[in-house]
Scaffold this motif. Structure first.
Motif, short mmCIF file in Angstrom:
data_model
loop_
_atom_site.label_atom_id
_atom_site.label_comp_id
_atom_site.label_asym_id
_atom_site.label_seq_id
_atom_site.Cartn_x
_atom_site.Cartn_y
_atom_site.Cartn_z
N HIS A 90 -11.77 -14.42 -1.67
CA HIS A 90 -10.91 -13.60 -2.52
C HIS A 90 -11.47 -12.20 -2.72
CE1 HIS A 90 -9.07 -12.24 -6.33
NE2 HIS A 90 -8.00 -12.63 -5.67
N GLU A 91 -12.77 -12.09 -2.95
CA GLU A 91 -13.35 -10.79 -3.22
C GLU A 91 -13.22 -9.86 -2.02
OE1 GLU A 91 -14.52 -10.05 -6.31
OE2 GLU A 91 -13.67 -12.01 -6.72
N ALA A 92 -13.27 -10.43 -0.81
CA ALA A 92 -13.14 -9.58 0.38
C ALA A 92 -11.70 -9.15 0.58
CB ALA A 92 -13.65 -10.33 1.61
N MET A 93 -10.76 -10.00 0.13
CA MET A 93 -9.36 -9.61 0.28
C MET A 93 -9.04 -8.39 -0.56
SD MET A 93 -6.79 -12.71 0.76
CE MET A 93 -7.10 -13.63 -0.69
N ILE A 94 -9.70 -8.26 -1.72
CA ILE A 94 -9.37 -7.15 -2.61
C ILE A 94 -10.41 -6.04 -2.50
CG2 ILE A 94 -8.10 -8.60 -4.19
CD1 ILE A 94 -10.49 -8.57 -6.02
N LEU A 95 -11.14 -6.03 -1.37
CA LEU A 95 -12.22 -5.08 -1.17
C LEU A 95 -11.75 -3.63 -1.29
CD1 LEU A 95 -15.19 -5.18 -0.40
CD2 LEU A 95 -14.52 -4.90 1.95
N GLU A 96 -10.53 -3.35 -0.82
CA GLU A 96 -10.04 -1.97 -0.79
C GLU A 96 -9.42 -1.56 -2.11
OE1 GLU A 96 -10.31 0.17 1.77
OE2 GLU A 96 -11.47 -1.31 2.88
N ALA A 97 -9.25 -2.51 -3.03
CA ALA A 97 -8.56 -2.17 -4.28
C ALA A 97 -9.51 -1.47 -5.23
CB ALA A 97 -8.02 -3.43 -4.93
N SER A 98 -8.98 -0.55 -6.01
CA SER A 98 -9.82 0.16 -6.97
C SER A 98 -8.97 0.61 -8.15
CB SER A 98 -10.47 1.37 -6.29
OG SER A 98 -9.47 2.15 -5.71
N GLY A 99 -9.64 1.02 -9.21
CA GLY A 99 -8.93 1.57 -10.36
C GLY A 99 -7.94 0.60 -10.97
N ARG A 100 -6.78 1.12 -11.32
CA ARG A 100 -5.77 0.30 -12.00
C ARG A 100 -5.30 -0.85 -11.13
NH1 ARG A 100 -1.96 4.54 -15.26
NH2 ARG A 100 -3.65 5.36 -16.53
N ASN A 101 -5.21 -0.56 -9.82
CA ASN A 101 -4.80 -1.59 -8.88
C ASN A 101 -5.71 -2.80 -8.98
OD1 ASN A 101 -3.36 -2.53 -6.80
ND2 ASN A 101 -3.94 -0.96 -5.35
N LEU A 102 -7.01 -2.53 -8.96
CA LEU A 102 -8.00 -3.61 -9.04
C LEU A 102 -7.90 -4.31 -10.39
CD1 LEU A 102 -10.33 -5.06 -7.72
CD2 LEU A 102 -11.87 -3.38 -8.67
N ALA A 103 -7.70 -3.52 -11.46
CA ALA A 103 -7.60 -4.12 -12.79
C ALA A 103 -6.46 -5.12 -12.83
CB ALA A 103 -7.40 -3.03 -13.82
N LEU A 104 -5.31 -4.72 -12.28
CA LEU A 104 -4.15 -5.62 -12.26
C LEU A 104 -4.46 -6.89 -11.49
CD1 LEU A 104 -1.11 -3.26 -11.67
CD2 LEU A 104 -1.58 -4.64 -13.68
N ILE A 105 -5.07 -6.74 -10.30
CA ILE A 105 -5.34 -7.91 -9.47
C ILE A 105 -6.32 -8.85 -10.16
CG2 ILE A 105 -6.35 -8.70 -7.31
CD1 ILE A 105 -5.28 -6.23 -6.00
N GLU A 106 -7.38 -8.26 -10.75
CA GLU A 106 -8.38 -9.09 -11.43
C GLU A 106 -7.75 -9.84 -12.59
OE1 GLU A 106 -11.41 -9.68 -10.74
OE2 GLU A 106 -12.35 -8.02 -9.66
N PHE A 107 -6.89 -9.14 -13.35
CA PHE A 107 -6.29 -9.80 -14.49
C PHE A 107 -5.35 -10.92 -14.04
CE2 PHE A 107 -3.18 -10.35 -17.87
CZ PHE A 107 -4.05 -10.67 -18.89
N ALA A 108 -4.57 -10.65 -12.98
CA ALA A 108 -3.66 -11.69 -12.49
C ALA A 108 -4.44 -12.91 -12.05
CB ALA A 108 -2.83 -11.15 -11.33
#
Lengths: 687, 312
Positions: free
Chosen positions: B208-226
């Motif tokens: 999972h962590e590698a799938m969201i490797l490119e995410a940052s900022g608000r995008n990452l916050a949303l994904i982490e929260f989901a």
């Protein structure tokens, strides 16, 4: 301000408009029903075909606009005709000079046929809108005049198959359909691969027709009638002809182990033809199954159980092989095998449940089968058209050369993504609604049926369906991700351009339909069950639990839009390179390939796929400074290699031996004639 | 409880429970490593910090990437509303088992596409692994839910989890087996130990962590929260199963039920923390064996459910 009298006036006006429209509609309906419509439409269609043949048959560089408009218009007219006459049974019998041999051709359109005919007309109209742009890109490769003649003939014959009422008319139309589609598959026959595919497909159609002929003759002997409505499959003597008919139907539909022609025929044919073949032609086999065997109330348990098992195997087999394909069209062909397996599973479940008196399960299952044929028809045509537009503009459909099309073909990508989501049965799209009905029928079967073994089988089938669903997600994520996302893997893909308006419009209509059909399962369920009920199969159960698909759809879109506007729209975005660990810019070669994406899954199913992955690293200090790295993936179809090829070799050997009879000498042939005559006379006297 | 109060408490739970669950896991791991560990609400501070930061996206990406965090978030929120993972949930429409499973597939499909969008091999290979894991675990989850459905004769989760007063030994067996299957399959579904180590330093081995490797900022916050909301939903659902195995659960007062429900989620979080401290990550090839155990638990539940129906 609105006062009372204004409201009254408006109400009156509304009522007047409504009455008038209704009256016009009813009048139009009467008018249409009074016309000797069949003669006119058939003669019209034949005249159209002939005129196309005479006017444009020899033109290689035909402008496709006119025939495309013609076929689109007639398809739309057919939809209008079928909806206006909804609920009425239309019969027609050919008169004296137009006979098939000594029998009249008889046609009947009832509501079951109508469901399938409307699907056909929808697909044909969108494909016709798509065609001109696509054919232009293929100019030089295929003969446009011939293409359009075969196309119209193909459409016409499928219409005839579905509306035929007796076995002979059915067979004639069926043969016409098969041959026209073979000619279309062979449209680009300068390639050897296409020739081979066309021959394999031709062989499959011959075998299918042979089985059907056998079954039909046998049933005629039993029932003394050619009409489908007189055939009943309840007696034990009718089980063998039922088996023959089933074999014919399964070969045409591409049920395992008779599926091998599909992955050959679809990639060879032009995308428009694949769209119709996969979208509708294999559904003709489903229709024949329902029309002949389900309405003929087949009640041989073992036969149905075998169909269920084969259907389950082909659903799994199809999606598994789709996973390891690199050719987009081959991938879609295998996915068709999967979906036709699901449809046959539903039909078989319905038959078994009816046998056990579980009418609720039977009703849900048969509606699931018909609904899924609709959905798969629409989705698969959409996907084939999208792949066609990729093929036309990127000049390849090999996943190893594609990539990054999102930037140059955004609309095609949107449509392909929508189709992929629908075929993976993601709610709230239409693919989910019908798959949900199949799940529900299996689930109800677990609850309601009395035999423990059948409960277990249904539970296993539910698990299998979910595994198939997860595999389908992997297959289509691979197709979407490798073809459209990331970086272009070849210059072909990086120079692609967006498709023209007609090609996009065809896909857009299909996408809209996919979204619309998913929205309300209840209405579609009632529509389908009413139309089957009117054809003699009693389907009177209503769905006990409904699906809140509209609500989910609205919420998904609404919430997404809300979150986007609140959170992402306002955030500061900086564009930079993809993370490369500081090694320098990534090349397209560093991306995942279609093979490597599928590798972990393929490894799990090694024994089925005959999957082998060999990697060799050579060089002096091979661990740190490899000089040459080779990776090879091998995969063979065990069915083809071990069973079909040896079987064909035996038949070819026998044929060679038999060919000695055909010595080319007139004397010998005269002897044959004489011997046959004597034998026949003897047989006649003995009887 | 009035409907308004239900809505309010539900919204509070949806916002804070996921963060606290993650916080509890981290705290447990820290304590086992003899560290004091971050405060329980550290995930909240992390997310607010991420939310204030700017985003960096790759120039290879299409629109799919940024669409993903949004649709996944919306999808998981709908699931939180539909699935009865809390016993004080407000009114919700019918939550069909099969629809719930396919709504999870919706989120997964978008996440997989986003991982492929940047054209980086990290994301793509983790997507490939995630697809493999989902193939293995999806039948197990579905079978566990179907077992419950067969037992209560409905495929609607609302009906399945409605409280029935008389509990028997057999039904307790089904609830426990299904609950276990849900807990363990959630570990696979959420890419946690022993299938995937979310705290490793090597992207090549992660899912999972590698799938969201490119995410940052608000995008990452949303994904982490989901992702953490998804975790709470799974834990809550499992807790609900376990609680229903208690013989007198339906007789307990509503507030006490709610407390037990939330307490159960935290106990599961501590359990996951223990598991992540004490076990090592499984070799990739051993994962199918682990999933086979889960599947056999679901199978047990299904067999008891079918068997109890046949005997009746």
């Amino acid at each position: 301000m609105l006062n009372n009298s204004t409201i009254c006036a408006i109400a009156k006006l509304c009522k007047y408009c409504y009455d008038n429209t209704r009256e016009t509609f009813l009048q139009a309906r009467e008018l249409l029903l009074e016309l000797p419509n069949f003669e006119i439409s058939i003669i019209g269609a034949l005249a159209g075909l002939l005129s196309v043949a005479i006017l444009w048959g020899n033109q290689k560089q035909l402008k496709s606009g006119i025939p495309a408009a013609l076929s689109c218009l007639s398809a739309v007219a057919a939809i209008a005709f079928l909806t206006v006459t909804w609920g009425k049974e239309l019969d027609w019998q050919s008169r004296s000079p137009f006979l098939l041999g000594v029998f009249p051709a008889t046609f009947k359109i009832d509501d079951l046929g109508r469901l399938y005919l409307i699907l056909l007309s929808t697909i044909v109209s969108t494909v016709s809108i798509f065609s001109p742009g696509y054919i232009n890109h293929l100019s030089g490769k295929i003969h446009a005049g011939q293409y359009w003649i075969c196309f119209l003939l193909f459409t016409f014959s499928m219409f005839a198959v579905v509306s035929s009422a007796d076995a002979i008319t059915f067979l004639v139309a069926w043969e016409l359909m098969s041959l026209a589609s073979v000619a279309l598959v062979a449209a680009d026959h300068s390639h050897q691969a296409v020739q081979k595919s066309a021959f394999i497909y031709l062989g499959a159609t011959r075998v299918a027709s042979a089985f059907l002929c056998g079954g039909f003759l046998w049933m005629h002997a039993l029932s003394q009638s050619w009409s489908f409505s007189d055939w009943v499959f309840t007696a034990e003597s009718s089980y063998f002809p039922a088996l023959l008919i089933l074999l014919g139907v399964c070969i045409k539909a591409g049920i395992w182990p008779f599926h091998i022609w599909l992955p050959y025929a679809h990639p060879a044919a032009p995308a428009t033809v694949s769209a119709i073949m996969s979208g509708f032609m294999i559904k003709v086999a489903v229709y024949a199954f329902i029309r002949i065997l389900v309405l003929g109330s087949l009640n041989c348990f073992w036969l149905i159980a075998i169909v269920f098992a084969l259907a389950a195997v082909s659903a799994f087999w199809g999606v598994l092989f789709a996973l390891v394909q690199n050719d987009l069209k081959k991938l879609l062909a295998y996915s068709s095998i999967e979906n036709i397996g699901l449809i046959f599973m539903a039909i078989a479940l319905s038959l078994i449940a009816r046998l056990h008196g579980l009418s609720e399960v039977a009703d849900i299952a048969i509606v699931a089968a018909i609904f899924h044929s609709w959905n798969h028809g629409l989705i698969k045509s959409l996907l084939f058209l999208s792949v066609g537009s990729v093929d036309a503009h990127a000049h390849t459909r090999d996943l190893r050369d594609l990539g990054g099309l999102a930037k140059c073909m955004p609309w095609t990508m949107t449509f392909f993504f929508a189709g992929s989501f629908a075929i993976c049965s993601i709610p709230p799209l239409n693919g989910f609604s019908s798959k949900w009905l199949l799940y529900q029928s299996l689930f109800q079967n677990v609850i309601q049926c009395s035999s423990v073994i059948e409960k277990g089988v249904s539970l296993a089938a539910i698990c299998l369906l979910s595994a198939i669903g997860a595999l389908a997600v992997a297959v289509f994520v691979k197709a979407m991700g490798v073809a459209f996302l990331g970086l272009a893997r070849s210059s072909l893909a990086s120079h692609a351009k967006e498709a023209d308006f007609g090609m996009l419009a065809g896909q857009a209509i299909l996408t809209t339909l996919c979204v619309a059909l998913g929205a309300n399962t209840d209405i579609v369920f009632r529509l389908i069950s009413n139309s089957i009920s009117s054809c003699g199969l009693k389907v009177d159960h209503v769905l006990s639990n409904s699906l809140p698909s509209e609500l989910v759809a609205i919420l998904l879109v609404g919430l997404s839009a809300f979150i986007y506007l609140v959170a992402l729209k306002t955030s500061k975005v900086r564009t930079y390179k993809t993370w490369d660990c500081g090694f320098g810019s990534l090349s397209p070669k560093a991306q995942v390939t279609s093979d490597s994406f599928a590798q972990p899954l393929a490894r799990i199913f090694r024994p089925f796929l005959r999957y082998e992955n060999v990697s060799m690293i050579e060089g002096q200090d091979r661990r740190h400074f490899p000089e040459k790295v080779t990776v090879e993936t091998r995969m063979a179809s065990i069915l083809e290699k071990r069973i079909y090829l040896p079987g064909l070799a035996v038949i070819a050997g026998l044929a060679k031996w038999l060919a000695r009879l055909q010595a080319g000498s007139i004397h010998l042939y005269l002897v044959y004639v004489c011997v046959t005559l004597c034998l026949l006379l003897l047989v006649g006297m003995a009887l | 409880m009035t409907e308004l109060f239900r809505w309010l408490s539900f919204i509070v739970c949806v916002i804070f429970l996921p963060l606290l669950t993650i916080g509890t896991i981290r705290k447990t791991k820290a304590r086992l490593q003899n560290r004091i560990g971050p405060p329980l609400l550290q995930p909240l501070f992390d997310l607010t910090k991420l939310y204030r930061k700017g985003e960096t996206i790759s120039d290879t990406m299409s629109g799919v990437f940024r669409l993903t965090s949004v649709t996944v978030m919306a999808d998981v929120m709908i699931l939180a509303w539909l699935i009865p993972w809390l016993c004080f949930k407000p009114w919700a429409p019918e939550a069909d088992i099969f629809m719930v499973i396919y709504l999870f597939a919706f989120a997964r499909m978008f996440t997989l596409l986003a991982a492929l969008d940047a054209g980086s091999a990290f994301g793509a290979f983790s997507a490939s692994r995630e697809a493999t894991l989902s193939l293995l675990v999806e039948p197990a989850i579905l079978l566990a839910l179907v077992a419950l459905g067969v037992f209560s004769q409905s495929s609607d989760l609302r009906v399945i989890f409605s409280l029935s007063p008389h509990q028997t030994f057999v039904s307790s067996g089904i609830w426990i087996a299904s609950g276990m299957a849900i807990v363990f399959s959630s570990l696979v579904e959420l890419s946690r130990m022993p299938v995937d180590d979310p705290t490793t330093h090597l992207e090549l081995t992660m899912v999972h962590e590698a799938m969201i490797l490119e995410a940052s900022g608000r995008n990452l916050a949303l994904i982490e929260f989901a992702q953490s909301l998804k975790m709470s939903i799974f834990f809550g659902l499992a807790t609900q199963c376990f609680l229903r195995a208690l013989p007198e659960f339906s007789l307990i007062g509503t507030y006490f039920q709610a407390a037990l429900n939330i307490g159960g989620i935290f106990i599961l979080a501590i359990f996951v923390g223990l598991l992540e401290s004490l076990t090592v990550k499984l070799q990739w090839r051993k994962v199918p064996e682990f999933v086979a155990y889960i599947l056999s638990m679901s199978l047990m539940a299904a067999l008891i459910a079918v068997g109890s129906r046949v005997i009746k």
